[in-house]
Design a protein around this motif. Structure first.
Motif, short mmCIF file in Angstrom:
data_model
loop_
_atom_site.label_atom_id
_atom_site.label_comp_id
_atom_site.label_asym_id
_atom_site.label_seq_id
_atom_site.Cartn_x
_atom_site.Cartn_y
_atom_site.Cartn_z
N ILE A 322 1.63 -4.28 5.73
CA ILE A 322 1.15 -3.46 7.18
C ILE A 322 -0.25 -4.89 8.31
N PRO A 323 0.98 -5.38 8.87
CA PRO A 323 -0.58 -6.41 10.32
C PRO A 323 -1.84 -5.85 10.20
N GLY A 324 -3.07 -6.09 10.41
CA GLY A 324 -4.19 -5.40 10.74
C GLY A 324 -4.16 -4.37 10.08
N GLY A 325 -3.86 -4.34 9.14
CA GLY A 325 -4.35 -3.40 7.67
C GLY A 325 -5.69 -3.21 7.37
N ALA A 326 -6.18 -4.13 7.06
CA ALA A 326 -6.92 -4.91 5.94
C ALA A 326 -8.71 -4.13 6.64
N THR A 327 -8.20 -3.48 8.10
CA THR A 327 -9.24 -2.63 8.68
C THR A 327 -9.53 -1.70 7.88
#
Length: 589
Positions: A322-327
């Motif tokens: 999931i791109p950007g999912g580290a948030t």
């Protein structure tokens, strides 16, 4: 009673007398003047009553919300134009106002969206809301467009029976006791499947029907006990001809009804590819996220859940980036795990890649140095991403990872604003039911296998592919069909593989087996869900919004109180007696 519709009054009628009927959408008594927004199914027009009109003004002053009125008056140009409505450049100066029926205080305002229970209890009021009027009109235009398209191309509209014979088609039948035949029952049709096949054998070549169908199964947003489908069947065709004709129909109908241009041609994808890439046989192509198989990258790790699935021929280890999912916070990750659990997941592993390249994952410790980096690279992970991992039986992993893909697409705004149709083809012929220790048909028992050799089919039943196909639009299966079995010996062989013995087959399907023996042509067809297509066109997620009188998820009609008890005398007429409830029997013993 009326000369014009409210919403169609315009500048062309200025100076003319009109008579209108409708409901008081808004009634305002400003002392020196009364304004009424009169509404019918075409829209709203402003009515004006002034004090010097005497009785007209007095009646207007009494009008309340949703009063049913008949108004006669003269059309004139408005001083303050209302661009939000079609009639906004004119108003009607009333010369007569009749209150045809006063209205009690409504349980909700029609310009609000009430709760589901209130909507279904007072469905006649819910349907009066302009938004519901719009959606139901969309459904009407859809059905009209389909009929016109098919009539123009030589399809015959033929009705098939509602009272018919119970046959296994994947769901429970609704049964109807036969009064004149004690102890025997009709069934309401789950679909007109066998009758439309018989019509092909009878030489009708191209058939369609807007058919009512009934299935006694659990309800949800896109499923009802009774539903409507466009049923179609063709003689002397193969898959390409059925698909080509029906996708052309859908392109024309979508363009006519809502002005949408669908792809030409629709892309094709095999069932196996859809499950591998998207975890679903009805993939939403508006979401670019895909599953990645990573079994080879985890075989040497010490995480038993992964290695067991990687070594199992029927297992799967899949990753979803999931791109950007580290948030995502830990709480949010737990919510994703709970969502996956609804679809069979026993756990959900993950890895977060910070913007600085740091990796945060509870499973990294099970991998040798460098092997976890190889796994993340295989998943396509980049800085700022999160990767979810699923492991276990292939079908279960595909289901919950596919569900995560849809949730992530919506949560992260990755759903393209587009219409993405698709044909899913080459479905498995059978599924193995471990509990019953037998095969079950993935579509239905009348779907033709891809192989024409009976011995080959029996020898390779587990991997046999059918000639079935589904039309999918934005993640919704809107239609499904197949090329049918047209030989009696092949149909008998399929029944045998499904555990339907010769005696049972003769009792349930003898008429079909006989018909197949008398020169049945190759034939195939498809059925489209009118309710689902109408919901998509209307922009709603629930088919209840495009069905006039739907049931609740508890299979009840809150407006009429159905289902309801039947008096013993009426039951006796159809030779039925209701068994006492188990607790009552237990209490008496």
């Amino acid at each position: 009673m009326r000369t014009h519709f409210c919403g169609l009054v315009d500048e062309a009628l200025i100076g003319q007398s009109v008579t209108l009927c409708g409901w008081a959408d808004v009634a305002r008594n400003l002392g020196g003047v009364c304004f009424i927004d009169l509404r019918d199914h075409e829209g709203i027009v402003q009515i004006l009553a002034e004090p010097d009109q005497g009785e007209v003004f007095d009646v207007a002053a009494k009008v309340g919300y949703e009063y049913c009125l008949r108004v006669t008056g003269t059309v004139r140009a408005r001083h303050a134009v209302n661009d939000r409505i079609r009639s906004g450049k004119v108003e009607v100066v009333a010369t007569r106002i009749e209150i045809l029926n006063a209205a009690d205080t409504l349980p909700f305002y029609l310009h609000e969206t009430p709760g589901e229970e209130a909507r279904l209890t007072y469905r006649y009021l819910d349907l009066r809301r302009p938004e519901m009027q719009r959606m139901m009109r969309t459904r009407t235009r859809l059905v009209q467009a389909l009929r016109h398209w098919l009539d123009a191309r030589g399809f015959q509209d033929i009705e098939t029976p509602i009272l018919t014979k119970a046959t296994p088609e994947g769901a429970r039948d609704f049964l109807v006791p036969a009064r004149m035949h004690e102890g025997e029952f009709y069934a309401l049709p789950q679909s007109p499947q066998l009758f439309k096949q018989i019509l092909m054998m009878a030489g009708f070549d191209r058939y369609y029907q807007i058919a009512r169908c009934f299935r006694d199964e659990a309800l949800r947003a896109d499923r009802q006990l009774e539903f409507t489908q466009l049923d179609m069947e063709f003689a002397w065709v193969d898959e390409a001809e059925v698909q080509g004709t029906t996708e052309a129909m859908m392109r024309d109908v979508f363009a006519e009804v809502i002005g949408v241009a669908l792809a030409d041609p629709f892309p094709r994808m095999s069932w196996a590819e859809a499950m591998r890439r998207y975890g679903s046989d009805k993939p939403d192509l508006r979401i670019a996220l895909e599953l990645v198989d990573v079994a080879e990258a985890v075989r040497g790790c010490e995480f038993k859940v992964f290695t067991d699935a990687a070594e199992d021929p029927g297992g799967r280890v899949a990753a979803l980036r999931i791109p950007g999912g580290a948030t995502l916070s830990r709480k949010q990750i737990d919510e994703y795990a709970a969502h996956a659990a609804k679809f069979g997941a026993k756990g959900l592993a993950y890895a977060k890649l910070g913007e600085d390249g740091a990796v945060n994952s509870p499973i990294a410790k099970f991998f040798a140095e460098g092997d976890f980096a190889t796994l993340l690279a295989r998943a396509g992970a980049q800085q700022g991403d999160i990767v979810f991992f699923g492991a276990g039986e292939y079908g279960v992993v595909s289901a919950f990872m596919g569900a995560l893909r849809l949730k992530a697409g919506k949560d992260f705004g990755l759903v393209e604003n587009a219409w993405r149709p698709l044909w899913v083809t080459d479905f498995p012929m059978f599924e193995w039911d471990e509990e019953e220790r037998r095969y079950v048909a993935l579509h239905h028992p009348f779907t033709a296998p891809a192989v024409d050799d009976i011995a080959d089919l029996k020898a390779n039943a587990r991997t046999a592919v059918s000639r079935g196909y589904d039309m999918v639009l934005n993640g919704n299966e809107i239609g499904g069909g197949s090329i049918r079995i047209h030989r009696s010996d092949m149909q008998s062989a399929v029944f045998e593989l499904l555990g339907i013995g010769e005696e049972e087959a003769r009792a349930k399907f003898g008429f079909l087996l006989d018909a197949l023996r008398f020169g049945a042509p190759p034939h195939g067809g498809v059925a489209f869900g009118i309710d689902r297509i109408a919901a998509l066109m209307a922009g709603t997620e629930s088919i209840r919004d495009v069905i006039a009188f739907p049931k609740t998820t508890g299979a009840q009609c809150l407006m009429t109180g159905a289902p309801s008890p039947i008096p013993d005398a009426q039951l006796a007429e159809v030779h039925i007696r209701v068994r006492e409830k188990a607790q009552d029997v237990a209490g008496e013993s």
